[in-house]
Design a protein around this motif. Structure first.
Motif, PDB file in Angstrom:
ATOM      1  N   MET B   1       0.831  -1.205   0.000  1.00  0.00           N
ATOM      2  CA  MET B   1       0.000   0.000   0.000  1.00  0.00           C
ATOM      3  C   MET B   1       0.866   1.255   0.000  1.00  0.00           C
ATOM      4  N   LYS B   2       1.861   1.248   0.941  1.00  0.00           N
ATOM      5  CA  LYS B   2       2.739   2.403   1.077  1.00  0.00           C
ATOM      6  C   LYS B   2       3.597   2.561  -0.182  1.00  0.00           C
ATOM      7  N   PHE B   5       1.580   3.851  -3.034  1.00  0.00           N
ATOM      8  CA  PHE B   5       1.307   5.277  -2.797  1.00  0.00           C
ATOM      9  C   PHE B   5       2.514   6.121  -3.208  1.00  0.00           C
ATOM     10  N   ARG B   8       2.763   6.339  -6.919  1.00  0.00           N
ATOM     11  CA  ARG B   8       1.748   7.266  -7.445  1.00  0.00           C
ATOM     12  C   ARG B   8       2.168   8.716  -7.213  1.00  0.00           C
ATOM     13  N   LEU B  11       4.963   9.638  -9.618  1.00  0.00           N
ATOM     14  CA  LEU B  11       4.442   9.849 -10.973  1.00  0.00           C
ATOM     15  C   LEU B  11       3.708  11.180 -11.073  1.00  0.00           C
TER      16      LEU B  11
END
Lengths: 483, 317
Positions: B1-2, B5, B8, B11
């Motif tokens: 998850m981390k 994240f 993302r 990016l």
């Protein structure tokens, strides 16, 4: 340090990065150092005041926690209140009272001058002193338990996102969060960043732009009459809202990125349907503070009966002090008194107004009735803002009287339409009200988050660049810093 | 998850940087004041003749280089003494670009704190100004945000320039300059304006304020320019530009004009290279038709003023 400054743009990511790199055990220390640094960027020596307030309330809290009998706790409560109000009175109100007394003496030909001191008002003094006082009062009342960890208590007093302009947090909300072990939550981080972005939009695109027009009118009250004065006052309502709620949004957003949940401070106050409703939506952390610690504390009964006139007196005292809280000037006192009058007059005439509205059938068309209530409330608010914004009482009266000299209304409107900045800001206000309306019904952030990534990112990037291009990037202070 | 994240976020930041770079470059290349200033730079670099007069300053600099021969009008919008100093310093570092005289405008507004704080168009000025030195001198860390603006965020807060660029492109089209002078200017006639006093008051209030006048940083840089010229053996000609009677009266109500010029005279007394102080402020008090606004000459006024200036300068040793 201003939120809308380059320094904060560097400071904040560093603090957040370190915060998640540190273990829970030392996070309080990191945040405390960061908070003190944040404050000291403005005027380092004034950190002593925060430290003094912290130490006194920490000590008073511990002592009160050891005493079971409420009446015996009183002396420590008094110590806390005297020290905090003493700091506040000394730095914020001393000169005002001195000058007022001198003026009064001069009227009676008494040639004694109360000395005044050239001191700079410490930023955020009204916020952190009220926050620490609420802690002491809550312990005195037995609502909350004393904090034994001095460092964590110091962080409660000085937590940087809300240190200089609130929200004024309560100890039973913020202290448990300081103790709570937080794990990285990407949703919280993203939602915090979005809230900060929204705050920046309100501050640099709307509030600072309105400020230019409002200042041009209020700093030269003899130059303007009619429509420009009315428009400047109406726009000031939006400036004040956008400026202060922007601060709150950035504060709450910053805290949320680190996993903290600060209280909601505004709930679309400019669409309030009555003045009472307005105060339930505006600067909620302050109004609830005054409600809980002053209004409820004032005696309301006589011979075991709650009497209307006593309640009204209490309303008057509460709003007068709430006005005075905003600043050491007669304009703020009048502002508070006007609102007390609105509320008292409103409650006294409610029955008659309801009957009248029923008689003319106003309540049968709810949409129209709501709009009518909103506009009347907004008008009443604007009238009080003549006092809030003007530099002196005489300027306020001058502006009120000049606002009534309309002259050529069409020409005035055409002049305003020529001012592209004003037109742009009005369009942005419409967008703001529309967005807030949608957000209240369906969560706008969730709506955008559900869009495909290309659309979502385009919206975010477009919004960031819109703020960068159309924002007033010259670091205007937040209005509520001066309070 | 981390991890997802972080990917993302990286990016998104990349997309942000790319979009920012594109906007920044578009702004630096095409926005009208950059076009104007960069064209002036190019013309100055290409200038090969005798450089008898180099005029610096802001939009008040209306020296018509067609009339005043062997001169170069190097004024740029909103330029103050701080910017003039760094530009002049850079010019003098280039070989073969030493002017015989520097014309400096010493108007009432030149010394105001609002002029001092008005460090605009940083995407152009970044090549001249040492922002770090300036931040130290002004004791103002916020100056560094101007550097950042000039370097990476040239468009930030500059929506008016973007708007102006479109208007300019539609209305005027090609930019024409002769030795830095722009012949096409606003032909508006201030004599036809109805509320001249109101306009003058508004204009005076923009740049002047009672507090901190004259601005100490501006005086400091003013003196630095005089010193720089002295070090390079360059004469300085100070000029007070003609303004409308209304503007002068309004400005005099805000700031102590006589005291200012006494102070300027005291400073200049230390610099023998300040050869003349030509005061034209009241030259066209009775000719509002020579102005396009309270403190700017229109093309007709500029031409007449430059003719007069030329006559006066010819009397110089």
């Amino acid at each position: 340090m201003l939120f809308n400054s380059l320094e904060y743009l560097i400071f904040f990511p560093i603090v957040v990065g370190l915060y998640y790199a540190f273990s829970h055990k030392w996070r309080w220390a990191l945040l405390l150092v960061a908070s003190y640094y944040f404050y000291m960027c403005w005027k380092p020596e004034y950190i002593v005041l925060i430290m003094a307030s912290t130490l006194v309330d920490y000590y008073a809290g511990l002592r009160m926690g050891k005493i079971k009998v409420k009446s015996k706790r009183k002396k420590y409560l008094i110590l806390s209140i005297v020290v905090n109000l003493g700091i506040l009175a000394g730095f914020k109100y001393f000169n005002f009272f001195g000058e007022s007394v001198n003026l009064l003496f001069n009227q009676f030909n008494i040639f004694y001058q109360v000395p005044t001191f050239q001191v700079l008002l410490p930023v955020g003094i009204s916020f952190y002193t009220f926050q620490t006082m609420s802690y002491s009062i809550d312990i005195y009342r037995g609502i909350t338990k004393p904090e034994h960890h001095l460092g964590k208590f110091a962080l409660f007093v000085s937590f940087f996102p809300q240190l200089v302009a609130g929200p004024i947090e309560r100890s039973n909300r913020l202290l448990p969060q300081i103790h709570h072990r937080k794990t990285f939550n990407s949703q919280m981080v993203i939602s915090g960043l979005k809230l900060m972005l929204w705050g920046f939009y309100k501050k640099v695109v709307i509030a600072d732009r309105i400020g230019i027009y409002v200042s041009s009118v209020y700093e030269n009250p003899t130059e303007h009459t009619g429509v420009p004065v009315v428009l400047a006052t109406a726009l000031f309502a939006f400036q004040l809202y956008c400026d202060f709620s922007a601060y709150t949004d950035i504060a709450r957003g910053s805290a949320r990125v680190m996993g903290y949940d600060l209280m909601v401070n505004f709930n679309r106050p400019l669409i309030a349907k009555s003045i009472t409703d307005f105060w339930q939506r505006w600067h909620i952390s302050l109004t609830t503070w005054f409600r809980d610690y002053l209004f409820f504390a004032l005696p309301a009964k006589k011979n075991n009966k709650i009497l209307n006139w006593i309640l009204q007196r209490n309303i008057l005292i509460t709003y007068l002090l709430m006005g005075l809280w905003h600043g050491a000037n007669w304009t703020f006192i009048v502002f508070g008194l006007i609102h007390a009058f609105y509320i008292i007059f409103g409650s006294l005439t409610k029955r008659y107004r309801d009957n009248f509205n029923q008689l003319i059938g106003l309540q049968k068309v709810p949409a129209f009735f709501n709009l009518y209530s909103i506009l009347v409330t907004f008008g009443l608010l604007c009238f009080s803002l003549f006092f809030f914004r003007a530099n002196s009482i005489s300027d306020s009266f001058m502006l009120i009287s000049r606002s009534l000299h309309f002259g050529n209304i069409i020409e005035s409107f055409l002049d305003i339409l020529k001012n592209k900045e004003v037109v742009f800001v009005i369009l942005n206000i419409i967008i703001l009200l529309w967005a807030e309306q949608i957000h209240a019904r369906k969560n706008l952030i969730v709506m955008i988050a559900n869009k495909p990534v290309i659309i979502r990112w385009s919206i975010y990037l477009g919004f960031i660049f819109f703020i960068l291009i159309f924002g007033m990037i010259n670091q205007q202070e937040f209005i509520y810093f001066q309070f | 998850m981390k991890r997802q994240f972080i990917i993302r976020i990286v990016l998104f930041l990349l997309a942000l940087i790319v979009a920012n770079t594109v906007l920044d470059q578009l702004y630096k290349r095409f926005v009208v004041h950059n076009l104007l200033n960069n064209t002036k730079d190019e013309q100055f670099d290409a200038y090969t003749g005798t450089l008898k007069y180099l005029s610096l300053g802001n939009s008040h600099n209306c020296v018509n280089t067609y009339i005043l021969e062997n001169s170069f009008n190097y004024g740029s919008p909103g330029e103050n003494y701080i910017q003039s100093y760094y530009k002049l310093k850079s010019i003098l570092e280039k070989p073969g670009k030493r002017p015989e005289n520097v014309i400096l405008f010493a108007d009432i507004s030149s010394f105001g704190p609002l002029t001092a704080d008005r460090l605009e168009y940083n995407s152009y000025w970044i090549k001249y100004i040492d922002y770090f030195e300036l931040a130290k001198i002004k004791k103002d860390r916020d100056i560094l945000s101007k550097w950042l603006e000039g370097k990476f965020f040239s468009f930030a807060g500059n929506y008016k320039d973007i708007q102006l660029t479109f208007i300019y492109a539609i209305k005027i089209g090609k930019l024409e300059l002769h030795n830095g002078y722009r012949p096409h200017r606003d032909f508006k006639n201030f004599a036809r304006e109805q509320n001249r006093t109101k306009q003058a008051r508004a204009k005076a209030n923009i740049y002047l304020s009672k507090q901190d006048y004259p601005d100490k940083d501006i005086l400091f840089y003013f003196e630095k320019i005089l010193q720089l010229c002295q070090d390079h053996g360059i004469n300085v000609i100070l000029i007070r530009i003609p303004v409308t009677r209304e503007y002068f009266e309004e400005a005099s109500n805000i700031v102590p004009v006589d005291e200012l010029y006494e102070q300027v005279q005291v400073i200049c007394a230390n610099y023998p290279n300040v050869t003349r102080f030509l005061d034209y402020h009241d030259l066209y008090f009775d000719h509002p038709e020579y102005f396009f606004d309270p403190d700017h000459l229109n093309p007709r006024g500029s031409d007449l003023f430059t003719e007069r200036l030329k006559l006066d300068l010819e009397g110089l040793p």
